[in-house]
Scaffold this motif. Structure first.
Motif, mmCIF file in Angstrom:
data_model
loop_
_atom_site.group_PDB
_atom_site.id
_atom_site.type_symbol
_atom_site.label_atom_id
_atom_site.label_comp_id
_atom_site.label_asym_id
_atom_site.label_seq_id
_atom_site.Cartn_x
_atom_site.Cartn_y
_atom_site.Cartn_z
ATOM 1 N N MET A 1 1.312 55.967 8.923
ATOM 2 C CA MET A 1 2.219 54.685 9.649
ATOM 3 C C MET A 1 0.513 54.095 10.678
ATOM 4 S SD MET A 1 4.543 54.700 13.058
ATOM 5 C CE MET A 1 4.536 53.611 13.714
ATOM 6 N N THR A 2 0.723 52.519 10.900
ATOM 7 C CA THR A 2 -0.262 52.353 11.180
ATOM 8 C C THR A 2 0.345 52.456 12.814
ATOM 9 O OG1 THR A 2 0.652 49.973 11.130
ATOM 10 C CG2 THR A 2 -1.726 50.611 9.184
ATOM 11 N N THR A 3 -1.198 52.442 13.556
ATOM 12 C CA THR A 3 -1.564 52.938 15.119
ATOM 13 C C THR A 3 -1.700 51.202 15.942
ATOM 14 O OG1 THR A 3 -3.263 53.644 15.282
ATOM 15 C CG2 THR A 3 -1.641 55.082 14.736
ATOM 16 N N ASP A 4 -2.468 50.407 15.349
ATOM 17 C CA ASP A 4 -3.111 48.908 15.717
ATOM 18 C C ASP A 4 -2.221 47.647 15.868
ATOM 19 O OD1 ASP A 4 -3.504 49.029 13.241
ATOM 20 O OD2 ASP A 4 -5.603 47.969 13.570
ATOM 21 N N ILE A 5 -0.735 47.937 15.255
ATOM 22 C CA ILE A 5 -0.398 46.959 15.335
ATOM 23 C C ILE A 5 0.892 47.121 15.415
ATOM 24 C CG2 ILE A 5 -1.561 45.171 13.591
ATOM 25 C CD1 ILE A 5 0.017 46.146 11.253
ATOM 26 N N LEU A 6 2.100 46.336 15.678
ATOM 27 C CA LEU A 6 3.023 47.080 16.164
ATOM 28 C C LEU A 6 4.393 47.292 14.734
ATOM 29 C CD1 LEU A 6 5.055 43.863 17.939
ATOM 30 C CD2 LEU A 6 4.798 45.999 18.812
ATOM 31 N N PRO A 7 4.917 48.819 14.614
ATOM 32 C CA PRO A 7 5.849 48.887 13.834
ATOM 33 C C PRO A 7 6.223 48.062 13.063
ATOM 34 C CG PRO A 7 6.108 50.312 15.837
ATOM 35 C CD PRO A 7 5.271 49.344 16.617
ATOM 36 N N THR A 8 5.674 48.553 11.659
ATOM 37 C CA THR A 8 6.716 47.389 11.342
ATOM 38 C C THR A 8 6.970 47.890 9.798
ATOM 39 O OG1 THR A 8 5.172 45.544 11.454
ATOM 40 C CG2 THR A 8 6.146 45.152 9.830
ATOM 41 N N GLN A 9 8.451 47.319 9.122
ATOM 42 C CA GLN A 9 8.943 48.387 8.166
ATOM 43 C C GLN A 9 8.875 47.011 7.381
ATOM 44 O OE1 GLN A 9 11.198 51.251 7.765
ATOM 45 N NE2 GLN A 9 11.219 49.956 5.155
ATOM 46 N N GLY A 10 8.482 47.503 5.473
ATOM 47 C CA GLY A 10 8.023 46.811 4.847
ATOM 48 C C GLY A 10 9.606 46.865 3.710
ATOM 49 N N VAL A 11 9.496 45.984 2.652
ATOM 50 C CA VAL A 11 10.393 45.522 1.886
ATOM 51 C C VAL A 11 9.740 44.598 1.228
ATOM 52 C CG1 VAL A 11 11.524 43.119 2.810
ATOM 53 C CG2 VAL A 11 12.918 44.812 1.447
ATOM 54 N N LEU A 12 9.451 45.282 -0.118
ATOM 55 C CA LEU A 12 9.631 44.403 -1.783
ATOM 56 C C LEU A 12 11.033 43.972 -2.492
ATOM 57 C CD1 LEU A 12 7.278 47.885 -2.461
ATOM 58 C CD2 LEU A 12 6.504 46.407 -0.924
ATOM 59 N N LEU A 13 10.438 43.183 -2.296
ATOM 60 C CA LEU A 13 11.754 42.115 -3.052
ATOM 61 C C LEU A 13 11.136 41.878 -4.306
ATOM 62 C CD1 LEU A 13 11.349 38.908 -0.626
ATOM 63 C CD2 LEU A 13 13.030 41.020 -0.439
ATOM 64 N N ALA A 14 12.071 42.565 -5.213
ATOM 65 C CA ALA A 14 12.492 42.611 -6.733
ATOM 66 C C ALA A 14 13.966 41.749 -7.039
ATOM 67 C CB ALA A 14 12.320 44.334 -6.960
ATOM 68 N N GLY A 15 14.563 41.309 -6.691
ATOM 69 C CA GLY A 15 15.567 41.409 -6.964
ATOM 70 C C GLY A 15 15.506 39.697 -7.772
ATOM 71 N N GLY A 16 14.786 39.729 -8.652
ATOM 72 C CA GLY A 16 14.883 38.354 -9.183
ATOM 73 C C GLY A 16 15.550 39.050 -10.490
ATOM 74 N N LEU A 17 15.732 37.216 -11.437
ATOM 75 C CA LEU A 17 16.388 37.757 -12.964
ATOM 76 C C LEU A 17 15.291 37.518 -13.412
ATOM 77 C CD1 LEU A 17 19.441 35.319 -12.136
ATOM 78 C CD2 LEU A 17 19.148 38.143 -12.051
ATOM 79 N N ALA A 18 13.801 37.394 -13.781
ATOM 80 C CA ALA A 18 12.848 37.351 -14.132
ATOM 81 C C ALA A 18 13.352 36.628 -15.598
ATOM 82 C CB ALA A 18 12.531 38.626 -14.613
ATOM 83 N N ARG A 19 13.610 35.554 -15.761
ATOM 84 C CA ARG A 19 14.289 34.004 -16.650
ATOM 85 C C ARG A 19 12.592 33.915 -17.608
ATOM 86 N NH1 ARG A 19 17.529 32.225 -12.324
ATOM 87 N NH2 ARG A 19 19.753 32.476 -12.823
ATOM 88 N N ARG A 20 11.872 33.910 -16.366
ATOM 89 C CA ARG A 20 10.989 33.176 -17.618
ATOM 90 C C ARG A 20 10.202 34.508 -18.048
ATOM 91 N NH1 ARG A 20 7.799 29.655 -12.762
ATOM 92 N NH2 ARG A 20 8.521 31.197 -11.605
ATOM 93 N N MET A 21 10.113 35.623 -18.214
ATOM 94 C CA MET A 21 9.858 36.448 -18.949
ATOM 95 C C MET A 21 11.038 37.338 -19.742
ATOM 96 S SD MET A 21 7.175 39.083 -17.238
ATOM 97 C CE MET A 21 5.625 38.345 -16.243
ATOM 98 N N GLY A 22 11.748 36.261 -19.602
ATOM 99 C CA GLY A 22 12.847 37.267 -20.534
ATOM 100 C C GLY A 22 13.679 37.880 -20.055
ATOM 101 N N GLY A 23 13.805 38.063 -19.148
ATOM 102 C CA GLY A 23 15.236 39.413 -18.320
ATOM 103 C C GLY A 23 13.757 40.061 -17.814
ATOM 104 N N GLY A 24 14.610 41.670 -17.033
ATOM 105 C CA GLY A 24 14.522 42.878 -17.107
ATOM 106 C C GLY A 24 13.327 42.384 -15.644
#
Length: 210
Positions: A1-24
């Protein structure tokens, strides 16, 4: 955990449909011998108080990464704002002492090592309620800092107003924008197409050598 900045929760957004890669799942593609998602996790883990993954469908496909998977609760795949809302709600319920969430696209393998620190610095200096990243002449509103206390207003915008574009929501609030250089590589490069994967292989060699 970082100590020099405010506590921050991270979220990785992986909800896309990836149509340009043929799905997946785009973040599961491999570059430089590692999945894109593994690279994103490695880059953000030292900067955040914890990471969760926003994704829809069977969460078991991400089990190897050891992250809590949080799905959208706004139906119809309304886009990244729904993922940000899911993260704000999750943080309020599970990490009540944390007031800030960092969102990042799960298909951006070269994120800056100072992403969270610089966004917080700009937000504080400009007395802003939100902060987003930019590089070159392009803003990247999916990559930003969000105040947990705005989650009810975001839900109203999504559900009642049917608002979908991030910048149509951020314009309502004092917003700080932080720009990173694009040389030797754009830290917000994302792999949207099959052709992008080939370019990502080249950039991964540069990134791994830095």
């Amino acid at each position: 955990m970082t100590t020099d900045i405010l506590p921050t929760q991270g979220v990785l957004l992986a909800g896309g449909l990836a149509r340009r890669m043929g799905g997946g799942d785009k973040p599961m593609r491999t570059i430089g011998g590692r999945t894109i998602l593994a690279r994103v996790i490695a880059r953000l883990s030292p900067q955040c108080s914890g990471l969760i993954l926003n994704a829809n469908g069977d969460p078991a496909r991400f089990a190897a990464f050891g992250l809590q998977v949080v799905a959208d609760d706004v139906p119809g795949f309304p886009g990244p704002l729904a993922g940000i809302l899911a993260a704000l709600d999750w943080t309020a319920a599970n990490r009540p002492g944390i007031e800030w969430v960092l969102s990042a696209a799960g298909d951006c393998p070269f994120l800056p090592r100072d992403l969270v620190a610089r966004l917080h610095e700009a937000r504080s200096q400009e007395n802003a309620q939100l902060a987003v990243a930019a590089s070159g002449e392009q803003s990247h509103p999916v990559i930003g800092l969000w105040r947990v206390g705005l989650r009810d207003e975001l839900r109203h915008a999504l559900v009642v107003e049917d608002l979908r574009k991030i910048d149509r929501w951020t314009v309502r609030y004092p917003l700080a924008t932080v720009t990173w250089p694009t040389e030797p590589l754009d830290p917000f490069f994302n792999a949207n197409t099959v052709e992008d994967i080939a370019e990502a292989e080249r950039l991964a060699a540069l990134d791994d050598a830095s």
